[in-house]
Design a protein around this motif. Sequence first.
Motif, mmCIF file in Angstrom:
data_model
loop_
_atom_site.group_PDB
_atom_site.id
_atom_site.type_symbol
_atom_site.label_atom_id
_atom_site.label_comp_id
_atom_site.label_asym_id
_atom_site.label_seq_id
_atom_site.Cartn_x
_atom_site.Cartn_y
_atom_site.Cartn_z
ATOM 1 N N GLU A 211 0.663 -1.147 0.002
ATOM 2 C CA GLU A 211 -0.212 -0.011 0.016
ATOM 3 C C GLU A 211 0.805 1.141 0.109
ATOM 4 O OE1 GLU A 211 -3.805 2.296 2.808
ATOM 5 O OE2 GLU A 211 -2.941 0.144 3.118
ATOM 6 N N GLN A 212 1.935 1.351 0.780
ATOM 7 C CA GLN A 212 2.906 2.531 0.701
ATOM 8 C C GLN A 212 3.454 2.647 -0.512
ATOM 9 O OE1 GLN A 212 2.811 4.834 3.346
ATOM 10 N NE2 GLN A 212 1.038 3.512 3.927
ATOM 11 N N HIS A 213 4.180 1.579 -1.116
ATOM 12 C CA HIS A 213 4.612 1.545 -2.193
ATOM 13 C C HIS A 213 3.793 2.383 -3.512
ATOM 14 C CE1 HIS A 213 7.280 0.244 -5.742
ATOM 15 N NE2 HIS A 213 6.187 -0.084 -6.195
ATOM 16 N N ILE A 214 2.532 2.356 -3.422
ATOM 17 C CA ILE A 214 1.513 2.946 -4.491
ATOM 18 C C ILE A 214 1.371 4.450 -3.820
ATOM 19 C CG2 ILE A 214 -0.534 2.969 -5.344
ATOM 20 C CD1 ILE A 214 1.145 0.745 -6.420
ATOM 21 N N LEU A 215 1.256 4.426 -2.511
ATOM 22 C CA LEU A 215 1.256 5.930 -2.029
ATOM 23 C C LEU A 215 2.298 6.748 -2.192
ATOM 24 C CD1 LEU A 215 -0.651 5.100 1.265
ATOM 25 C CD2 LEU A 215 -1.800 6.055 -0.804
ATOM 26 N N ALA A 216 3.560 5.930 -2.338
ATOM 27 C CA ALA A 216 4.776 6.869 -2.527
ATOM 28 C C ALA A 216 4.723 7.453 -4.132
ATOM 29 C CB ALA A 216 6.053 5.931 -2.521
#
Length: 226
Positions: A211-216
């Motif tokens: 999830e954090q990968h996409i939000l980055a």
Amino acid sequence: MPDTPETMAALQRRVAERQTTSLPHLIVEELENMIITGVLKGGDRINESALAMRLGVSRGPVREACRHLERSKLVEFRANRGMFVREISVDEATHLYDIRANLFGLAGRLAAARTTTADADTLRAKIDQLEAAASMDDYYPLNVELHRALVALSGNPRLAELYDAISKELHLFRRHGLEPAPARHTSNDQHRLIVDHLQAGNAEQAAHLMEQHILAGKNRMLAEHR
């Protein structure tokens, strides 16, 4: 039982129907690839005649493919002007990123229970290909392929379909967000860590990282468009 004229005619109809349905699908894939690789950009007009000539087909299948892409929200019809690659606002892209992040995280949570050593090795080989990519034109399609492979490990075809649909709308924004080489290296470091946790079966950590990968990516997009 020998073929009769009736059975032969029925077979030929089925073959013709298959050709009719598969040809527009092939054109859809070609147009999507042109968008992914940046050959077609937001706001570009799709010249049906030129595309038909390039593919060696009539305009009918090209027009049908464009209607399919219109339903997928990748292109839009403008009255008296034709079909254009759709442009989306920063606000709309932000909303799509949030949905995509949650779908990717869910895929990670499900995939952690299914990822084998062989799966992890295959993913790491794809990441090695990404590291070796000499240009953004080489990198970006491989990055799309890796993300699809990660989502496929969830074992949920409907989730993969939803993720792919959202991702296609974001192709133009995502490509710009990964242009700088340092951003690509950081992204690959995140990919490797995600695979480590998937292989270890750490569902919550894998979900969080994905999830954090996409939000980055969303944050890079917002920084570029501020």
